[in-house]
Design a protein around this motif. Structure first.
Motif, PDB file in Angstrom:
ATOM      1  N   UNK A   1       0.852  -1.190   0.000  1.00  0.00           N
ATOM      2  CA  UNK A   1       0.000   0.000   0.000  1.00  0.00           C
ATOM      3  C   UNK A   1       0.889   1.242   0.000  1.00  0.00           C
ATOM      4  N   UNK A   2       0.424   2.274  -0.703  1.00  0.00           N
ATOM      5  CA  UNK A   2       1.166   3.541  -0.710  1.00  0.00           C
ATOM      6  C   UNK A   2       0.707   4.367   0.489  1.00  0.00           C
ATOM      7  N   UNK A   3       1.643   5.065   1.110  1.00  0.00           N
ATOM      8  CA  UNK A   3       1.311   5.913   2.262  1.00  0.00           C
ATOM      9  C   UNK A   3       1.777   7.336   1.969  1.00  0.00           C
ATOM     10  N   UNK A   4       0.859   8.292   2.129  1.00  0.00           N
ATOM     11  CA  UNK A   4       1.198   9.710   1.915  1.00  0.00           C
ATOM     12  C   UNK A   4       1.144  10.449   3.246  1.00  0.00           C
ATOM     13  N   UNK A   5       2.094  11.354   3.436  1.00  0.00           N
ATOM     14  CA  UNK A   5       2.094  12.184   4.644  1.00  0.00           C
ATOM     15  C   UNK A   5       1.793  13.629   4.261  1.00  0.00           C
ATOM     16  N   UNK A   6       1.014  14.292   5.110  1.00  0.00           N
ATOM     17  CA  UNK A   6       0.680  15.699   4.850  1.00  0.00           C
ATOM     18  C   UNK A   6       1.075  16.574   6.030  1.00  0.00           C
ATOM     19  N   UNK A   7       1.164  17.869   5.746  1.00  0.00           N
ATOM     20  CA  UNK A   7       1.432  18.896   6.753  1.00  0.00           C
ATOM     21  C   UNK A   7       2.683  18.523   7.554  1.00  0.00           C
TER      22      UNK A   7
ATOM     23  N   UNK B   1       6.089   3.272   0.495  1.00  0.00           N
ATOM     24  CA  UNK B   1       5.271   2.086   0.197  1.00  0.00           C
ATOM     25  C   UNK B   1       5.565   1.055   1.278  1.00  0.00           C
ATOM     26  N   UNK B   2       4.507   0.498   1.837  1.00  0.00           N
ATOM     27  CA  UNK B   2       4.675  -0.525   2.878  1.00  0.00           C
ATOM     28  C   UNK B   2       4.145  -1.864   2.373  1.00  0.00           C
ATOM     29  N   UNK B   3       4.798  -2.917   2.808  1.00  0.00           N
ATOM     30  CA  UNK B   3       4.332  -4.267   2.480  1.00  0.00           C
ATOM     31  C   UNK B   3       3.715  -4.870   3.739  1.00  0.00           C
ATOM     32  N   UNK B   4       2.495  -5.348   3.586  1.00  0.00           N
ATOM     33  CA  UNK B   4       1.744  -5.908   4.726  1.00  0.00           C
ATOM     34  C   UNK B   4       1.265  -7.308   4.356  1.00  0.00           C
ATOM     35  N   UNK B   5       1.018  -8.121   5.385  1.00  0.00           N
ATOM     36  CA  UNK B   5       0.400  -9.431   5.141  1.00  0.00           C
ATOM     37  C   UNK B   5      -1.044  -9.217   4.683  1.00  0.00           C
TER      38      UNK B   5
ATOM     39  N   UNK C   1      -0.616  -1.351   9.835  1.00  0.00           N
ATOM     40  CA  UNK C   1       0.202  -0.439   9.026  1.00  0.00           C
ATOM     41  C   UNK C   1       0.864   0.609   9.926  1.00  0.00           C
ATOM     42  N   UNK C   2       0.055   1.197  10.827  1.00  0.00           N
ATOM     43  CA  UNK C   2       0.581   2.252  11.698  1.00  0.00           C
ATOM     44  C   UNK C   2       1.736   1.694  12.547  1.00  0.00           C
ATOM     45  N   UNK C   3       1.566   0.494  13.078  1.00  0.00           N
ATOM     46  CA  UNK C   3       2.637  -0.108  13.900  1.00  0.00           C
ATOM     47  C   UNK C   3       3.922  -0.250  13.100  1.00  0.00           C
TER      48      UNK C   3
ATOM     49  N   UNK D   1      -4.690  -4.551  -1.458  1.00  0.00           N
ATOM     50  CA  UNK D   1      -3.565  -4.316  -2.365  1.00  0.00           C
ATOM     51  C   UNK D   1      -3.763  -3.019  -3.170  1.00  0.00           C
ATOM     52  N   UNK D   2      -2.758  -2.182  -3.158  1.00  0.00           N
ATOM     53  CA  UNK D   2      -2.781  -0.999  -4.032  1.00  0.00           C
ATOM     54  C   UNK D   2      -3.520   0.211  -3.471  1.00  0.00           C
TER      55      UNK D   2
END
Lengths: 81, 129, 129, 81
Positions: free
Chosen positions: D3-9, D21-25, D33-35, D68-69
């Motif tokens: 999954x793609x992760x975007x950060x703001x501010x 981009x993070x890879x998760x089960x 994801x946060x962990x 996914x995605x």
């Protein structure tokens, strides 16, 4: 003493008059004036409770003691905007 | 507090009023109200409203309201325009603008002024069919 | 309900927006708010605020708020402009206009929209000294 | 899945990153994801409770199951106007 009386909005139609001059005894109040006006313009009587009263540019109640030459205005509830 | 009151038979020129707006760096909120003549009054269709004012007293009573507004809220500027005479449907009859530091007080002061105006400022309307 | 949302790096042109206003004969109230950048943030003097938006989500969230507004009030038109990028002190960053039949609902809807916007629309600010 | 992760501010400054981009089960949640993100960007931990989370253009809670995605956005409380 004499005071000028102005009518606004539909009080002009009620009385058929835009302004008039009333003669009152010294120490006469707005209440006295209203009573005299109702004699002259009987239809004013029915509107008495909703009629607003100003002397000059300030609102006044019925106990206000009038002075020679003051300008009294009578009008229905205001509806600007 | 800057005050501007215009009671006029001329159409209200909103863009011109807007361009004349001045506010200092401490001000963060402008609230603006236009009251527009609607095509119906009660159930009847109308073409216009004729406004009558006892102008000298209307000016005085607006002045008293402005005094009170100044005591209650940190308003920097109040501007009011009210039409008299015939105002056609879809035209504004009333325009009010309040400038204040924050939104809450600007909205509050603007609504308060309109409520009070409708209670004490001697202006009357007569629908024209 | 007519909706217009503009999230833009260009200055907000209030007179132009005003001239584009359209309202039907049943509408009696226009409420208009401009949020202007103030010269201080907390106690510090600032020169400008830089606004950042997650634009696609901001548009979507405004859309949800407009849907809700339409359910709650008989608003005929809502127009919103929000600046992004650097907005100097004394310039508006937000402009909101609500057109409705009556004053009460126009004020209520306008204030509600701004409150909700500040809760859910992804826009952030950064003061620039 | 990825999954793609975007950060703001200011989360961009906190993480030093605008997107990753993070890879998760499979079946991984936003909480998972946060962990993972806090392991990579430890300063995010302190902001966890005030961080808002969106998937696409909708807000989502920590139990949301990612696919996914998907595009996840993390940002601080909003402050428009």
């Amino acid at each position: 003493m004499r005071v000028a009386v102005h009518f606004y909005s539909y009080l002009k139609e009620t009385t058929g008059c835009t302004e008039t001059v009333e003669t009152l005894a010294a120490g006469g109040t707005i209440d006295d004036l209203i009573k005299q006006l109702i004699e002259r313009f009987p239809k004013l009587g029915a509107m008495q409770n909703s009629t607003l009263i100003a002397v000059g540019v300030e609102y006044q109640g019925k106990n206000y003691v009038l002075k020679e030459g003051e300008e009294v205005s009578l009008f229905p509830p205001v509806q600007g905007g | 507090m800057k005050r501007q009151l215009t009671i006029t038979a001329e159409p209200i020129n909103e863009p011109a009023l807007m361009v004349q707006r001045a506010m200092s760096d401490g001000m963060g909120a402008v609230v603006y109200f236009a009251g527009v003549v609607r095509g119906t009054e009660g159930d009847a269709a109308i073409k216009a409203i004729e406004y009558e004012a006892f102008q000298k007293m209307a000016e005085h009573q607006f002045g008293l309201l402005f005094n009170e507004m100044e005591k209650r809220w940190p308003v920097e500027s109040i501007r009011v325009v009210h039409r008299v005479g015939v105002v056609k449907v879809n035209e504004p009859s009333l325009w009010v603008e309040v400038v204040a530091p924050h939104r809450g007080e600007a909205f509050e002061a603007c609504q308060w002024l309109i409520d009070e105006m409708k209670r004490v400022v001697p202006i009357w309307k007569k629908p024209l069919a």
